[in-house]
Structure formats: structure tokens, C-alpha cells
Scaffold this motif. Structure first.
Motif, PDB file in Angstrom:
ATOM      1  N   ARG A   1       0.837  -1.208   0.000  1.00  0.00           N
ATOM      2  CA  ARG A   1       0.000   0.000   0.000  1.00  0.00           C
ATOM      3  C   ARG A   1       0.868   1.253   0.000  1.00  0.00           C
ATOM      4  N   ASP A   2       1.914   1.278   0.811  1.00  0.00           N
ATOM      5  CA  ASP A   2       2.782   2.451   0.871  1.00  0.00           C
ATOM      6  C   ASP A   2       3.452   2.719  -0.473  1.00  0.00           C
ATOM      7  N   ALA A   3       3.915   1.643  -1.135  1.00  0.00           N
ATOM      8  CA  ALA A   3       4.561   1.819  -2.437  1.00  0.00           C
ATOM      9  C   ALA A   3       3.575   2.360  -3.465  1.00  0.00           C
ATOM     10  N   GLN A   4       2.371   1.810  -3.490  1.00  0.00           N
ATOM     11  CA  GLN A   4       1.378   2.241  -4.465  1.00  0.00           C
ATOM     12  C   GLN A   4       0.903   3.665  -4.184  1.00  0.00           C
ATOM     13  N   GLU A   5       0.798   4.035  -2.915  1.00  0.00           N
ATOM     14  CA  GLU A   5       0.436   5.411  -2.588  1.00  0.00           C
ATOM     15  C   GLU A   5       1.591   6.366  -2.880  1.00  0.00           C
ATOM     16  N   GLY A   6       2.832   5.867  -2.836  1.00  0.00           N
ATOM     17  CA  GLY A   6       3.970   6.694  -3.226  1.00  0.00           C
ATOM     18  C   GLY A   6       3.914   7.050  -4.700  1.00  0.00           C
ATOM     19  N   LEU A   7       3.543   6.060  -5.536  1.00  0.00           N
ATOM     20  CA  LEU A   7       3.390   6.340  -6.967  1.00  0.00           C
ATOM     21  C   LEU A   7       2.232   7.312  -7.188  1.00  0.00           C
TER      22      LEU A   7
ATOM     23  N   LEU B   1       7.307   4.528 -11.202  1.00  0.00           N
ATOM     24  CA  LEU B   1       7.010   3.299 -10.472  1.00  0.00           C
ATOM     25  C   LEU B   1       8.290   2.640  -9.974  1.00  0.00           C
ATOM     26  N   GLN B   2       9.323   2.613 -10.809  1.00  0.00           N
ATOM     27  CA  GLN B   2      10.572   1.980 -10.401  1.00  0.00           C
ATOM     28  C   GLN B   2      11.172   2.657  -9.172  1.00  0.00           C
ATOM     29  N   GLN B   3      10.917   3.960  -9.027  1.00  0.00           N
ATOM     30  CA  GLN B   3      11.438   4.676  -7.868  1.00  0.00           C
ATOM     31  C   GLN B   3      10.707   4.273  -6.584  1.00  0.00           C
ATOM     32  N   GLN B   4       9.518   3.678  -6.749  1.00  0.00           N
ATOM     33  CA  GLN B   4       8.766   3.210  -5.585  1.00  0.00           C
ATOM     34  C   GLN B   4       8.966   1.715  -5.347  1.00  0.00           C
ATOM     35  N   ALA B   5       9.874   1.089  -6.109  1.00  0.00           N
ATOM     36  CA  ALA B   5      10.033  -0.367  -6.065  1.00  0.00           C
ATOM     37  C   ALA B   5      10.339  -0.842  -4.648  1.00  0.00           C
TER      38      ALA B   5
END
Length: 366
Positions: A277-283, A322-326
Motif C-alpha cells: 500500500r505504501d509503495a502504491q500510494e507513493g506512486l 514506479l521503479q522509484q517506488q520499487a
């Protein structure tokens, strides 16, 4: 590791072909500029046909204007819209010209056309509209009497006129079912002449469908949560959880947000779900900060995968963000060209159906 499912589809224009077209047009521009409009269009379209036979170029020259306009069209064929947009996006600087994707609305409100002995004006065509699941459904009728043997021709002409009245993008993307009827259904609204329909259409999109086409402000982050089960799932199966972002509806079908990017991450427990969730909200934050994309909905399937669906302007740039949120979670990325926002509106329609069922079961619950 995140696997990507993208890749050019069949018939997709290649960058080298697009570059070749523009190089030839720039090289020939001085010659073309000396030609009458019709000859300019014929020769330019011969160049275009060598790389994109399903696209067309139109020239608009206005007396007294400092520039001419090159308008590229796909004749309303949504399957060619991605090619059209890629071609226009790659246009070089052309002094004296502006380059535009998609035909505009006709500047004349009540024009006429004639085919095979039948003449129709926009005031001869009647239009009514309704909500067809987040897009505009239409019913068409005729003010004048049409002979039975000319009925099919009249329908064909009405569709052509509707395309010119609304413009290429609105008619192809924002209009859904169109039916020609002898009598209008009781649930449709705004029966009136086609000549007056553009203002009615815009007001319906804005006031009834909620399309301001502006990104929602930070304090408008409305969601609706739904449970869903696949038809073949066992009765005791854990339901999927859908999170529909209602506020994203404001920008649905915007021409600069045509790509649907779905990022799916696998999780095993509450901790890894939080990481996903954190990664997807980061994007989401990265895209929405510059209004390059918007998070539209989320889905948790089988308590093992979380998918976030975004609509973005440039799929390649979105993938870089997206890669930056990997994160150290297995996952995949699926990208599709979806200018009509079909993926979002399918969930949106399901939410409306669920609300209607709930109200039917318990009228006080709404």
C-alpha cells in the motif's frame, strides 16, 4: 522484482516511422505551402499513408491568422487513437503551423448535408441522452418524415452529423450506445434538435456525470468500498475488496490520461500488505503532484495481491516513477490504452448497481 506487460500491439506505429514522416513533411513544407489547400492535403496525406493509412491530415487556414493548423484524425476509430496521439506528440516545431490531434466540433451549429437525394440539417435530427454507466447514451429521431427506403441512409447521415457536431474525441470516447428510434424512451432526457445539442451534452457531462475535467483538490478524496466474488468462486471464498475512488470520476475520459496502468503487488501478511500500500500510494503522490496521472481504484484479491489502477498521460514516464517506488515484493505491471476509461467505469457501474441493490433491500439504508 516487477514483471511488465506492455509492448507494442499489432498495428502500432513505430518511432522510426513517425520520425520518417515528420522529416519528409519538414523537407517538403516549402513546396506544400505554395499549393492550394486541396493539393496540400492530397500530397501530405500521400506521405502519411505510407506509414499510417488509417490516419488522415486536414489543413485549416484562416485569413488574417499568423499560422495554419494541421489537424490529424483517425476518423473516430478508437483503435487508431494511440497511433494518432503518438504521431502528434512527436511533431517537431513547424514555424507557421500548429499541430492538433482530433477534429474539433463544427463551428456552424445548424449545417446541412445531402446524400443520394436526401437532404438533412441538424435541426431535422432530434437527440435525447441518458447515463449509460458513466458515459453518454443517445437516442436519435427525425423531425422530418423519412421515406422507408431512405431510413438507413438517414441514419448514416445522422451519425456523420453527430460526429461533426460533437467533435471526434467526444463522439468516439464519451458517447456510448446510440440508437435510432421511432419514439423516445420515457427515461431519456432533453429531446431537442442536434443543432442545440453540444451545450446540452457538455452540461450533462458536468452536472449529471460529474466531469469537471479538473483534478480533484487534496481535500476531495472520496472512496467507496465494495466486496466482489467471482462467479465460479466457492461460497466460502474470501471476497475481493474493491476500493473505488469516486473523486477520480471528475477527470474520467480526459484526453491527456488515456493509459491505464495496473500495478499488482503480492503480500503475505499485514506487514507486507502495508508495504504494498505504501509503495502504491507513493506512486500516486508522484503522479498527482504534477497531474501526470491519478489513482482510480484498488483491488485486493484472495488476500494475496493488491492492485492499484492509475490513469496516466505517458506510460513510459509512469513506469519510471514506479521503479522509484520499487519494493522487495514480487509483482507485475500491466499497461493498456484505455481512453474511454473502460476499466474504471466498469467498477463505477458495479458500485452504482451495488448501491441500487442495497437501497432495494433496505430503502432506509441509503
Amino acid at each position: 522484482m516487477t514483471n511488465e506487460s506492455v509492448g507494442p500491439g499489432p498495428g502500432q506505429l513505430q518511432a522510426k516511422d513517425i520520425e520518417s514522416f515528420w522529416q519528409e513533411l519538414v523537407y517538403q513544407e516549402r513546396h506544400l505551402a505554395l499549393l492550394p489547400n486541396q493539393a496540400f492535403v492530397v500530397q501530405a496525406n500521400e506521405m502519411l499513408a505510407r506509414i499510417a493509412p488509417d490516419l488522415a491530415l486536414e489543413l485549416e487556414r484562416s485569413e488574417g491568422s499568423l499560422f495554419s493548423r494541421l489537424v490529424f484524425s483517425a476518423h473516430g476509430n478508437v483503435d487508431q487513437f494511440e497511433n494518432l496521439m503518438a504521431l502528434v506528440r512527436a511533431a517537431p516545431s513547424l514555424p507557421g503551423y500548429k499541430v492538433q490531434a482530433f477534429r474539433n466540433r463544427s463551428p456552424i451549429n445548424d449545417f446541412s448535408m445531402a446524400m443520394e437525394g436526401l437532404e438533412l440539417s441538424c435541426s431535422d435530427v432530434l437527440v435525447a441522452h441518458y447515463d449509460a454507466g458513466g458515459i453518454v447514451g443517445l437516442e436519435l429521431g427525425f423531425e422530418k418524415i423519412i421515406a422507408p427506403e431512405q431510413r438507413e441512409l438517414a441514419q448514416h447521415m445522422a451519425f456523420i452529423m453527430l460526429d461533426h457536431v460533437l467533435g471526434e474525441w467526444d463522439f468516439a470516447v464519451r458517447v456510448g450506445p446510440v440508437d435510432v428510434v421511432d419514439a423516445f424512451a420515457p427515461e431519456v432526457a432533453g429531446v431537442g434538435p442536434l443543432s442545440a445539442f453540444p451545450a446540452v451534452f457538455d452540461a450533462f457531462l458536468r452536472d449529471s456525470l460529474g466531469r469537471s475535467y479538473r483534478f480533484p483538490p487534496a481535500d476531495d478524496d472520496r472512496w467507496k468500498m465494495l466486496e466482489a466474488r467471482r462467479r465460479d468462486a466457492p461460497a466460502d471464498a474470501v471476497p475481493d475488496l474493491l476500493g473505488l475512488r469516486l473523486s477520480a470520476n471528475a477527470v474520467a475520459t480526459r484526453a491527456d490520461l488515456p493509459y491505464c496502468l495496473q500495478w499488482t503487488l503480492t503480500f503475505e501478511d499485514g506487514e507486507t500488505l502495508d508495504q504494498a500500500r505504501d509503495a502504491q500510494e507513493g506512486l500516486q503522490a508522484a503522479l498527482e503532484r504534477m497531474e501526470n496521472g491519478i489513482l482510480a481504484y484498488t483491488r485486493i484479491e484472495g488476500m494475496r495481491e493488491r492492485t492499484a489502477c492509475y490513469y496516466v498521460d505517458d506510460a513510459a514516464v509512469a513506469r519510471q516513477s514506479l521503479q522509484q517506488q520499487a519494493v522487495a515484493l514480487p509483482g507485475r505491471v500491466d499497461v493498456s490504452f484505455d481512453p474511454s476509461w473502460d476499466a474504471y467505469l466498469a467498477v463505477y457501474a458495479a458500485a452504482g448497481a451495488a448501491a441500487a441493490d442495497a437501497e432495494h433491500d433496505d430503502p432506509e439504508a441509503a
